[in-house]
Design an enzyme around this catalytic site. Structure first.
Site, PDB file in Angstrom:
ATOM      1  N   GLY A   1      37.050  77.732  83.860  1.00  0.00           N
ATOM      2  CA  GLY A   1      37.467  77.737  85.157  1.00  0.00           C
ATOM      3  C   GLY A   1      38.829  78.040  85.173  1.00  0.00           C
TER       4      GLY A   1
ATOM      5  CG  ASP B   1      52.424  72.302  80.728  1.00  0.00           C
ATOM      6  OD1 ASP B   1      50.938  73.542  81.257  1.00  0.00           O
ATOM      7  OD2 ASP B   1      53.115  72.159  80.038  1.00  0.00           O
ATOM      8  N   GLY B   2      49.425  73.536  82.648  1.00  0.00           N
ATOM      9  CA  GLY B   2      48.866  74.261  83.967  1.00  0.00           C
ATOM     10  C   GLY B   2      50.197  74.752  85.086  1.00  0.00           C
TER      11      GLY B   2
ATOM     12  NE  ARG C   1      47.914  87.552  85.019  1.00  0.00           N
ATOM     13  CZ  ARG C   1      47.366  86.332  85.088  1.00  0.00           C
ATOM     14  NH1 ARG C   1      46.388  85.934  85.597  1.00  0.00           N
ATOM     15  NH2 ARG C   1      47.082  86.334  83.410  1.00  0.00           N
TER      16      ARG C   1
ATOM     17  NE  ARG D   1      38.406  85.018  85.430  1.00  0.00           N
ATOM     18  CZ  ARG D   1      40.187  84.980  84.954  1.00  0.00           C
ATOM     19  NH1 ARG D   1      40.064  84.545  84.099  1.00  0.00           N
ATOM     20  NH2 ARG D   1      40.794  84.298  85.382  1.00  0.00           N
TER      21      ARG D   1
ATOM     22  CG  ASP E   1      37.564  83.488  79.271  1.00  0.00           C
ATOM     23  OD1 ASP E   1      37.052  83.567  78.157  1.00  0.00           O
ATOM     24  OD2 ASP E   1      38.854  82.761  79.186  1.00  0.00           O
TER      25      ASP E   1
ATOM     26  CG  ASP F   1      44.354  85.936  81.225  1.00  0.00           C
ATOM     27  OD1 ASP F   1      46.268  85.759  81.122  1.00  0.00           O
ATOM     28  OD2 ASP F   1      43.692  85.144  80.226  1.00  0.00           O
TER      29      ASP F   1
END
Length: 457
Positions: free
Chosen positions: A89, A124-125, A178, A185, A253, A263
């Site tokens: 996710g 940590d994002g 982006r 996906r 993914d 990505d």
């Protein structure tokens, strides 16, 4: 075509809460605008924004007018190096907005480094500034080389010090936006299959066909979607191949249903034409090596078919998979002739030419971008490497495209390239003295190459 007006969409909300989680963006201590892609913004009616508004929307994530009221972290599973992982996710990104471009295609604005979500696990994002710069470079170069790719839309430095094992730390932080045609996906379908949700599999299939593929579902929407996915993946892997690009992490993914590359982590461009060349230091067995990318994408497509098998008959999905070898071969020939600046010919002649060209690159050990550049439009270098003997024989049967050498770029001493040493050299002045001029010059040079290639698109 004139720039379109801003046209908001909320199509993703049709899917409902089973597909995403509403999240809050991270409150960053600083918002320093480092890159805004006005060319991409123009395609969705956003080029007229002031820098202050740009930061408000793409740094603080104030909702765009009439758009999604809150960011959405999408849910998906996926195979990572062929091991299934249900704990994926959007862990450091979210879908922020949807818009229609000048062709009325649905476009998504998504983030990387925008903070933690329910799917962050131990992360940590955040995104390092260097990681954001690398993604800008990858997308600019790939777009110029005719690869169907997401586009780096915005990069804002966020003022946090991050600890990373693969970069000198503490290192600077950023948030990237982006622009892409879809965030659906293969792993989005895999998740629904794993959770045994056939109604949601049908819902996602119809969403993808209407808003991404823009195809009539027909009598069998799952077969229609499978054909669309196979066609897009075949085109994409051929574009990577001719660009000499190694994505590095071709997990399910990381595969977009639209056949759009996105990505960018440990990517590389080839220093030499070598099938075994890998991009990721952790790809110990070369699973995603340059010469195995077509195999990897086909494997992923099989996994997509397995997911759809929960709602479709296998007999209806197999014909799309059976098209794969010929679709890839056709796409490689088409893309190679375009980059060489040569007119199309009989398939057998094209196949012989491209095979001889690749053999020449492999045996000569020359840098691939330089070789494509040298033979552009059928021109022959003053002293071609002997490895290109068979290619030169085959070349005699081909004619240059009209305007193949018209752009001044083809008179340059060297082509635009983006090898890893160049990437590091571009980062060094940013890291040491906050000097972004070399990066700006490189982007301009890459776009100039893109203009030269587009002249014969």
């Amino acid at each position: 075509m004139s720039a379109p007006d801003y046209r908001a969409s909320r199509a993703i909300l049709e899917l409902g809460p089973d597909f995403f989680d509403a999240v809050e963006p991270a409150p960053f201590p600083a918002h320093i605008l480092r890159y805004r892609n006005d060319r991409a913004a123009r395609s969705v009616g956003l080029a007229g924004l002031s820098d202050a508004d740009w930061i408000a929307y793409f740094g603080r994530f104030q909702p765009l007018p009439d758009n999604l009221p809150q960011p959405l972290a999408l849910r998906y599973h996926g195979h990572q190096f062929r091991t299934y992982n249900p704990e994926l996710g959007d862990g450091r990104g979210f879908l922020f907005a949807q818009l229609l471009d000048g062709e009325r295609r649905l476009m998504d604005l998504g983030t990387k480094g925008s903070g933690r979500t329910p799917w962050s696990r131990s992360g940590d994002g955040r995104l390092t500034l260097k990681g954001g710069v690398r993604e800008i470079l990858a997308t600019e170069m790939l777009e110029a080389l005719g690869v169907t790719t997401s586009r780096s839309f915005s990069l804002i430095e966020t003022g946090e010090a991050l600890e990373r094992g693969d970069e000198p730390s503490p290192t600077r932080s950023s948030v990237l936006v982006r622009l892409s045609h879809s965030h659906i996906r293969y792993g989005s379908f895999q998740r629904l299959a794993a959770l045994e949700q056939p109604a949601n599999l049908e819902k996602l299939t119809l969403y993808a066909l209407e808003h991404v593929a823009r195809r009539d579902p027909g009598a069998d929407p799952y077969a229609t979607l499978m054909h669309y996915a196979v066609e897009g993946a075949a085109r994409l892997v051929a574009e990577w191949h001719v660009a000499g690009f190694v994505h590095g992490v071709l997990n399910t993914d990381n595969m977009n249903i639209s056949g759009e590359s996105f990505d960018y982590g440990p990517w590389r461009f080839l220093p030499r034409w070598e099938a075994g060349f890998t991009a990721a230091y952790f790809d110990h067995f070369g699973l995603y090596a340059f010469g195995r990318q077509a195999e990897a994408l086909h494997w992923n497509l099989v996994e997509l078919a397995k997911a759809l098998r929960h709602v479709a008959q296998a007999e209806s999905l197999l014909p799309a998979l059976h098209r794969w070898p010929e679709l890839v071969a056709q796409a490689v020939r088409r893309q190679a002739l375009w980059r060489l600046g040569l007119k199309r010919a009989a398939p057998e002649a094209e196949e012989s030419l491209v095979r001889a060209f690749e053999v020449g690159m492999a045996e000569s050990g020359l840098q691939p971008d330089a070789v494509w550049f040298a033979f552009r439009g059928g021109r022959i270098p003053s002293a071609p490497h002997p490895a290109f003997g068979a290619f030169l024989e085959a070349l005699a049967g081909f004619e240059p495209l009209e305007g193949a050498l018209d752009h001044a770029y083809w008179g340059d001493a060297q082509p635009a390239t983006l090898l890893i040493d160049e990437v590091e050299a571009l980062w060094e002045p940013i890291a040491s003295r906050d000097d972004w001029s070399a990066l700006d010059l490189k982007i301009a040079a890459v776009r100039r190459m893109g203009e030269a290639l587009a002249g014969t698109a």
